[in-house]
Design an enzyme around this catalytic site. Structure first.
Site, short mmCIF file in Angstrom:
data_model
loop_
_atom_site.label_atom_id
_atom_site.label_comp_id
_atom_site.label_asym_id
_atom_site.label_seq_id
_atom_site.Cartn_x
_atom_site.Cartn_y
_atom_site.Cartn_z
NE ARG A 84 -3.75 -2.30 0.20
CZ ARG A 84 -3.47 -3.39 -0.53
NH1 ARG A 84 -2.46 -3.40 -1.38
NH2 ARG A 84 -4.23 -4.45 -0.45
CD GLU A 138 -4.76 -0.47 3.78
OE1 GLU A 138 -4.30 -1.37 4.51
OE2 GLU A 138 -5.49 -0.69 2.80
CB SER A 182 -8.60 -1.82 5.02
OG SER A 182 -9.19 -2.98 4.51
C1 LIG Z 1 -15.47 -0.57 -0.31
C2 LIG Z 1 -13.99 -0.35 -0.51
C3 LIG Z 1 -13.17 -1.43 -0.75
C4 LIG Z 1 -11.79 -1.26 -0.91
N1 LIG Z 1 -11.00 -2.35 -1.16
C5 LIG Z 1 -9.69 -2.17 -1.36
C6 LIG Z 1 -8.84 -3.29 -1.65
O1 LIG Z 1 -9.28 -4.43 -1.71
N2 LIG Z 1 -7.52 -3.04 -1.85
C7 LIG Z 1 -7.00 -1.78 -1.78
O2 LIG Z 1 -5.79 -1.62 -1.99
N3 LIG Z 1 -7.77 -0.71 -1.51
C8 LIG Z 1 -9.10 -0.87 -1.30
N4 LIG Z 1 -9.88 0.22 -1.03
C9 LIG Z 1 -9.26 1.56 -0.96
C10 LIG Z 1 -9.25 2.30 -2.31
O3 LIG Z 1 -10.12 1.65 -3.20
C11 LIG Z 1 -7.84 2.34 -2.91
O4 LIG Z 1 -6.91 2.90 -2.01
C12 LIG Z 1 -7.78 3.15 -4.22
O5 LIG Z 1 -6.52 3.00 -4.78
C13 LIG Z 1 -8.05 4.64 -3.98
O6 LIG Z 1 -8.05 5.28 -5.23
P1 LIG Z 1 -8.66 6.75 -5.35
O7 LIG Z 1 -8.57 7.19 -6.75
O8 LIG Z 1 -10.00 6.78 -4.75
O9 LIG Z 1 -7.63 7.56 -4.46
P2 LIG Z 1 -7.97 8.75 -3.45
O10 LIG Z 1 -8.72 8.17 -2.29
O11 LIG Z 1 -8.57 9.89 -4.16
O12 LIG Z 1 -6.50 9.14 -2.98
C14 LIG Z 1 -5.70 8.23 -2.28
C15 LIG Z 1 -4.25 8.74 -2.30
O13 LIG Z 1 -3.78 8.71 -3.63
C16 LIG Z 1 -3.34 10.01 -4.01
N5 LIG Z 1 -3.64 10.19 -5.43
C17 LIG Z 1 -4.84 10.10 -6.06
N6 LIG Z 1 -4.68 10.29 -7.39
C18 LIG Z 1 -3.36 10.53 -7.58
C19 LIG Z 1 -2.55 10.82 -8.73
N7 LIG Z 1 -3.07 10.92 -9.96
N8 LIG Z 1 -1.22 11.01 -8.55
C20 LIG Z 1 -0.66 10.95 -7.30
N9 LIG Z 1 -1.37 10.68 -6.19
C21 LIG Z 1 -2.69 10.47 -6.34
C22 LIG Z 1 -4.11 10.97 -3.12
O14 LIG Z 1 -3.42 12.20 -3.00
C23 LIG Z 1 -4.13 10.18 -1.83
O15 LIG Z 1 -2.89 10.32 -1.17
C24 LIG Z 1 -11.24 0.06 -0.85
C25 LIG Z 1 -12.08 1.15 -0.62
C26 LIG Z 1 -13.44 0.96 -0.44
C27 LIG Z 1 -14.32 2.15 -0.21
#
Ligand SMILES: Cc1cc2nc3c(=O)[nH]c(=O)nc-3n(C[C@H](O)[C@H](O)[C@H](O)COP(=O)(O)OP(=O)(O)OC[C@H]3O[C@@H](n4cnc5c(N)ncnc54)[C@H](O)[C@@H]3O)c2cc1C
Length: 297
Positions: free
Chosen positions: A158, A279, A207
């Site tokens: 992560r 996380e 998580s």
């Molecule tokens: C129901 C549910 C289930 C999930 N299951 C999992 C799982 O199984 N495995 C898992 O790993 N995660 C899981 N997650 C967490 C989430 O899906 C991941 O962390 C996902 O990668 C977040 O992506 P996001 O675009 O929403 O990022 P955001 O939440 O918008 O941002 C997360 C981080 O990434 C950075 N970021 C976003 N875009 C960029 C970019 N273009 N360049 C640089 N930094 C950037 C942000 O600044 C922040 O630090 C889950 C979440 C939910 C709600």
């Protein structure tokens, strides 16, 4: 390009949080490079789909950037998939499944953008997106585009070792052809497991804690042993189905979620003798609040 006082609650999956004083939806590479150069040393934040971010009730003080438009594309070629950082992880996984590409079921039912997935090395316990990356590209604050390999980014669980102010713009992933029936059933099975064991019907952030590992086990197990499964504070609840998820029951505030996190951490320290590490990403909190949940300021 810039909007003012944008409510981040509407842009995060948690539906929680205050305002971003300045917010830019960037549709082209030229817009992005102009935006980062214009910061001139000022800190900024990048928002993907907001599936892993808890925003403070006071909002954030930094400008927030998000990628859309030309960053939303996914292109499937013979052995690879190329995606813009604004594209959804579900679009990537859907293309892999429909195109019978092997090795992508680990990302089924993971919400978020490709950029967020690269930053968080999203995936399962055993596999992260960086295990599939051929190259990824990011914009630096100086407006340079840097192409990197997984060896450059040094991904861990992560996490990646890429400066926090670099904005991922695109990546190419390996996507070798597989046997259609096998690929399809692997995806269906993984999705079934995720939907059964995790919480999709209420707003969550995924998580909350990193797994502490042996001998303590998974984060949900230690939260459970600390007696916090099902605990409610204000409008937030540690879910009965998965003790490492905190749901917004409808009117949760960030303070409600933070209280549950801090109380859980304190109780886990008592029962297990360890301090859990978050996380999720916490935006807009002060040093004392961050310290109460074990996050770095
Ligand atoms: C129901 C549910 C289930 C999930 N299951 C999992 C799982 O199984 N495995 C898992 O790993 N995660 C899981 N997650 C967490 C989430 O899906 C991941 O962390 C996902 O990668 C977040 O992506 P996001 O675009 O929403 O990022 P955001 O939440 O918008 O941002 C997360 C981080 O990434 C950075 N970021 C976003 N875009 C960029 C970019 N273009 N360049 C640089 N930094 C950037 C942000 O600044 C922040 O630090 C889950 C979440 C939910 C709600």
């Amino acid at each position: 390009m810039w909007e003012t006082d944008v409510p981040l609650a509407t842009l995060t999956r948690y539906r929680i949080g205050g305002l971003a004083p300045r917010f830019a939806r960037l549709e082209t590479m030229a817009d992005l490079l102009d935006a980062v150069r214009s910061m001139d040393g000022l800190e900024y934040r990048v928002l993907g789909w907001g599936a892993n971010v808890l925003v403070s009730d006071r909002g954030v003080s930094e400008p927030v950037l998000t990628l859309t438009g030309e960053f939303d594309s996914v292109l499937l070629s013979e052995h690879a998939m190329e995606a813009g950082a604004g594209a959804g992880l579900p679009a990537l996984v859907g293309d892999a499944r429909r195109g019978s590409r092997t090795g992508w079921e680990f990302l089924e039912a993971v919400p978020g953008s490709v950029g967020g997935g690269l930053r968080m090395n999203a995936g399962s316990v055993d596999v992260g997106v960086w295990d599939r990356v051929l190259w990824a590209e990011a914009a630096t604050p100086a407006g340079e585009l840097i192409r990197m390999s997984p060896a450059d980014a040094r991904p861990t669980y992560r996490c990646v070792d890429v400066p926090g102010d670099w904005v991922f713009t695109a990546a190419s992933f390996e996507a070798p052809a597989g046997e259609a029936e096998e690929v399809h059933s692997a995806h269906v099975e993984r999705r079934r497991q995720k939907i059964e064991s995790q919480v999709y019907e209420l707003p969550t952030c995924g998580s909350i804690w990193k797994n502490p590992g042996p001998p303590h086990g998974s984060a949900w197990e230690v939260v459970d042993r600390a007696g916090m499964r099902g605990a409610i504070h204000g409008g937030a609840q540690i879910t009965e189905r998965h003790a490492n998820f905190i749901a917004n029951l409808g009117d949760a505030t960030a303070a409600d979620v933070l209280w549950l996190m801090s109380e859980t951490r304190r109780r886990v320290a008592d029962t297990e003798g360890i301090w859990l590490q978050p996380e999720i990403c916490l935006w807009g909190f002060d040093a004392e609040e961050l310290d109460s949940v074990g996050a770095a300021a």
